[in-house]
Scaffold this motif. Structure first.
Motif, mmCIF file in Angstrom:
data_model
loop_
_atom_site.group_PDB
_atom_site.id
_atom_site.type_symbol
_atom_site.label_atom_id
_atom_site.label_comp_id
_atom_site.label_asym_id
_atom_site.label_seq_id
_atom_site.Cartn_x
_atom_site.Cartn_y
_atom_site.Cartn_z
ATOM 1 N N HIS A 128 0.820 -1.213 0.000
ATOM 2 C CA HIS A 128 0.000 0.000 0.000
ATOM 3 C C HIS A 128 0.852 1.260 0.000
ATOM 4 O O HIS A 128 0.434 2.302 -0.508
ATOM 5 C CB HIS A 128 -0.929 0.001 1.211
ATOM 6 C CG HIS A 128 -0.212 0.098 2.528
ATOM 7 N ND1 HIS A 128 0.426 -0.983 3.116
ATOM 8 C CD2 HIS A 128 -0.019 1.150 3.378
ATOM 9 C CE1 HIS A 128 0.977 -0.609 4.247
ATOM 10 N NE2 HIS A 128 0.730 0.674 4.441
ATOM 11 N N GLU A 129 2.066 1.195 0.559
ATOM 12 C CA GLU A 129 2.944 2.362 0.559
ATOM 13 C C GLU A 129 3.362 2.722 -0.867
ATOM 14 O O GLU A 129 3.521 3.904 -1.190
ATOM 15 C CB GLU A 129 4.186 2.087 1.413
ATOM 16 C CG GLU A 129 3.885 1.836 2.884
ATOM 17 C CD GLU A 129 5.139 1.505 3.682
ATOM 18 O OE1 GLU A 129 6.238 1.996 3.315
ATOM 19 O OE2 GLU A 129 5.038 0.746 4.673
ATOM 20 N N VAL A 130 3.546 1.710 -1.690
ATOM 21 C CA VAL A 130 3.921 1.947 -3.088
ATOM 22 C C VAL A 130 2.730 2.478 -3.875
ATOM 23 O O VAL A 130 2.850 3.450 -4.637
ATOM 24 C CB VAL A 130 4.443 0.643 -3.735
ATOM 25 C CG1 VAL A 130 4.829 0.889 -5.188
ATOM 26 C CG2 VAL A 130 5.621 0.076 -2.949
ATOM 27 N N LEU A 131 1.584 1.849 -3.669
ATOM 28 C CA LEU A 131 0.412 2.208 -4.470
ATOM 29 C C LEU A 131 -0.191 3.549 -4.073
ATOM 30 O O LEU A 131 -0.875 4.180 -4.891
ATOM 31 C CB LEU A 131 -0.654 1.114 -4.340
ATOM 32 C CG LEU A 131 -0.255 -0.290 -4.766
ATOM 33 C CD1 LEU A 131 -1.446 -1.236 -4.670
ATOM 34 C CD2 LEU A 131 0.310 -0.296 -6.187
ATOM 35 N N HIS A 132 0.065 3.989 -2.847
ATOM 36 C CA HIS A 132 -0.596 5.214 -2.367
ATOM 37 C C HIS A 132 0.408 6.285 -1.954
ATOM 38 O O HIS A 132 0.087 7.146 -1.128
ATOM 39 C CB HIS A 132 -1.520 4.878 -1.193
ATOM 40 C CG HIS A 132 -2.606 3.914 -1.546
ATOM 41 N ND1 HIS A 132 -3.656 4.246 -2.375
ATOM 42 C CD2 HIS A 132 -2.770 2.599 -1.216
ATOM 43 C CE1 HIS A 132 -4.446 3.193 -2.524
ATOM 44 N NE2 HIS A 132 -3.937 2.186 -1.844
ATOM 45 N N HIS A 133 1.592 6.252 -2.536
ATOM 46 C CA HIS A 133 2.535 7.329 -2.243
ATOM 47 C C HIS A 133 1.918 8.656 -2.677
ATOM 48 O O HIS A 133 1.310 8.758 -3.750
ATOM 49 C CB HIS A 133 3.856 7.100 -2.985
ATOM 50 C CG HIS A 133 4.965 7.982 -2.495
ATOM 51 N ND1 HIS A 133 5.077 9.311 -2.879
ATOM 52 C CD2 HIS A 133 6.006 7.742 -1.652
ATOM 53 C CE1 HIS A 133 6.134 9.839 -2.291
ATOM 54 N NE2 HIS A 133 6.710 8.923 -1.549
ATOM 55 N N PRO A 134 2.035 9.683 -1.854
ATOM 56 C CA PRO A 134 1.357 10.945 -2.192
ATOM 57 C C PRO A 134 1.867 11.626 -3.457
ATOM 58 O O PRO A 134 1.120 12.412 -4.070
ATOM 59 C CB PRO A 134 1.620 11.822 -0.957
ATOM 60 C CG PRO A 134 2.799 11.201 -0.273
ATOM 61 C CD PRO A 134 2.714 9.741 -0.549
ATOM 62 N N ARG A 135 3.102 11.331 -3.887
ATOM 63 C CA ARG A 135 3.626 12.038 -5.053
ATOM 64 C C ARG A 135 4.247 11.130 -6.115
ATOM 65 O O ARG A 135 4.231 11.472 -7.288
ATOM 66 C CB ARG A 135 4.658 13.090 -4.614
ATOM 67 C CG ARG A 135 4.047 14.235 -3.847
ATOM 68 C CD ARG A 135 4.999 15.386 -3.698
ATOM 69 N NE ARG A 135 6.147 15.043 -2.875
ATOM 70 C CZ ARG A 135 6.151 15.073 -1.547
ATOM 71 N NH1 ARG A 135 5.073 15.417 -0.887
ATOM 72 N NH2 ARG A 135 7.245 14.768 -0.874
ATOM 73 N N TRP A 136 4.824 10.008 -5.727
ATOM 74 C CA TRP A 136 5.479 9.166 -6.728
ATOM 75 C C TRP A 136 4.455 8.257 -7.416
ATOM 76 O O TRP A 136 3.621 7.629 -6.770
ATOM 77 C CB TRP A 136 6.555 8.294 -6.103
ATOM 78 C CG TRP A 136 7.622 8.934 -5.258
ATOM 79 C CD1 TRP A 136 8.360 8.306 -4.306
ATOM 80 C CD2 TRP A 136 8.125 10.280 -5.291
ATOM 81 N NE1 TRP A 136 9.271 9.158 -3.739
ATOM 82 C CE2 TRP A 136 9.151 10.380 -4.329
ATOM 83 C CE3 TRP A 136 7.795 11.411 -6.042
ATOM 84 C CZ2 TRP A 136 9.847 11.557 -4.089
ATOM 85 C CZ3 TRP A 136 8.485 12.595 -5.799
ATOM 86 C CH2 TRP A 136 9.489 12.662 -4.851
#
Length: 361
Positions: A128-136
Motif C-alpha cells: 500500500h505504501e507503493v500504491l498510495h505514495h502521495p507524489r510518486w
C-alpha cells in the motif's frame, strides 16, 4: 582524485539547465534501467535523490522501471526510502543459492522461488505504501510473450527468442510480433496514471497495478529468460507468459512526454540501449530525439576502471566467484562504497550548476 560523475543532456534539457539550473520541481520523470548488479552502483544517488532532494519539490513524479530498475523505483515509494535502498543493496549483494549435487549453477526454478521469497520479505505488508505514495507514480515494465512465447516451454522459449532476435535485428518494431510491452501503473483518481511516454514505438498495454498483482508484476519485470522462470497469467492483465521488462526496454530509451518536465536519469553508462536484444547492435546505442529532455548521470569510464576487477558489478561475477560468496560480496560492497563519490559530486554540482560541465547526450 579521479572524477567519478559525468553529466549528459539532450538539447532541450541542456537549454533548461542554462536558463534555470536544476531544482527538484523541474523533474517530472525518473527512469530505472534493467542491468542486474550494475544497478547497485546507483544506490548512493538513489538514497540522496529520493530520501532528501526530490521530496523538496512537493510535486508528482513518474517513476518507471524495468527489472532491477523496477525494484529500485518501487523501493523509492516506501515510507523510509533511505532504509529501503540500504536494504535492497544488502539483500542483493548477499543473494546466494544452494546448489544441488552435480549442479554448476542454480536452476531457473530455484532462482524464481528464492526471488519470490525475497520480494515477499521486502514488500510484504507494505504494498500500500507503493500504491498510495502521495507524489510518486510507479510504472513497472514487463515483457509479455506472444504466439510461441505465449507460454514458457523447453522448446517454445528458445525457439521464440531466436525468432524475436532475428526479427529485432531487421527492425526494432518487429519485436512486437513476439513480445509486447505491458506496463503496470499505479491508480490515480480511479484510473491508472497516464504513461509519461509515447508508446507507439512498440505494441504496448497498460494495466492497473493493484495489491493482487504487485508481487507477480514486479517478479515478472525481473525474470530474465533462462535465468528465472516466466510469470504466467498475472491477475488483471492479459493471460500469457511475462518476462523481464528489459527485453522490450533494456534502458528505457523511450519517447518521453515533455509536458511532464525533465527526465532525471541516474544510469550506469552513457548509452541508453533500447532493448535487451539490442545489446550487441551498437548502431542502436546512439542518443535520439526521444531523449531531448533527459539529464543523464553516469559514472566516468576511467573511474569505473578503478573499481575492483576494473568494471561495474555484473552477473558474470556469479560465475567468476562461484561458491566464494564472501569474495563476491566484498568486491560488490567495495564498488558501492566507492559509488558514494557519484552522489557527492552531483550534490556539489547542484550547489553550483555549471552547464559547461554537462556534455551532449
Amino acid at each position: 582524485m579521479t572524477r567519478a560523475l559525468r553529466l549528459y543532456a539532450g538539447p532541450a534539457a541542456l537549454e533548461h539547465l542554462r536558463r534555470e539550473g536544476l531544482q527538484p520541481q523541474h523533474v517530472g520523470i525518473v527512469p530505472g534501467a534493467a542491468g542486474g548488479p550494475k544497478g547497485l552502483i546507483l544506490g548512493p544517488l538513489d538514497r540522496w535523490l529520493f530520501g532528501h532532494w526530490l521530496p523538496q519539490g512537493g510535486h508528482g513524479v513518474h517513476l518507471i522501471g524495468a527489472s532491477i530498475g523496477a525494484w529500485r523505483m518501487a523501493a523509492a515509494c516506501l515510507h523510509d526510502a533511505v532504509a529501503a535502498f540500504e536494504r535492497l543493496q544488502r539483500d542483493y549483494i548477499a543473494q546466494d543459492y544452494e546448489l544441488e549435487p552435480g549442479q554448476r549453477r542454480p536452476s531457473a526454478r530455484q532462482v524464481s522461488a528464492a526471488f519470490a521469497r525475497e520480494l515477499q520479505a521486502f514488500f510484504g505488508g507494505r504494498v500500500h505504501e507503493v500504491l498510495h505514495h502521495p507524489r510518486w507514480r510507479v510504472h513497472i515494465v514487463t515483457s509479455r510473450g506472444r504466439h510461441v512465447l505465449a507460454r514458457e516451454g523447453r522448446w517454445r522459449t528458445p525457439l521464440g527468442y531466436a525468432a524475436a532476435t532475428l526479427t529485432n535485428l531487421a527492425h526494432r518494431r518487429g519485436l512486437s510480433l513476439w513480445l509486447e510491452r505491458v506496463v503496470f501503473s499505479v491508480p490515480q483518481g480511479g484510473a491508472v496514471a497516464p504513461l509519461p511516454f509515447d508508446a507507439r514505438d512498440l505494441r504496448t498495454r497498460q494495466v492497473a497495478l493493484t495489491p493482487t498483482n504487485f508481487m507477480p508484476a514486479l517478479q515478472a519485470s525481473c525474470s530474465i529468460p533462462f535465468v528465472l522462470q516466466a510469470v504466467h497469467d498475472i491477475p488483471g492483465a492479459p493471460p500469457g507468459a511475462y518476462w523481464d521488462g528489459g527485453i522490450t526496454d533494456y534502458h528505457l530509451h523511450l519517447h518521453w512526454r515533455p509536458e511532464h518536465g525533465l527526465v532525471l536519469y541516474p544510469h550506469f553508462q552513457r548509452q541508453v540501449v533500447p532493448g535487451w536484444l539490442d545489446k550487441g547492435l551498437r548502431w542502436r546505442h546512439r542518443a535520439s530525439a526521444a531523449l531531448a529532455h533527459t539529464l543523464l548521470l553516469a559514472p566516468d569510464p576511467d573511474w569505473v576502471r578503478r573499481l575492483p576487477n576494473g568494471k561495474l558489478p555484473d552477473r558474470t561475477d556469479f560465475e567468476r566467484y562461484g561458491r566464494d560468496l564472501a569474495s563476491r560480496m566484498r568486491v560488490w560492497q567495495t564498488a558501492v562504497q566507492q559509488a558514494q563519490q557519484l552522489a557527492d559530486e552531483f550534490i556539489a554540482w547542484l550547489q553550483r550548476p555549471d552547464p559547461r560541465l554537462v556534455e551532449p547526450l
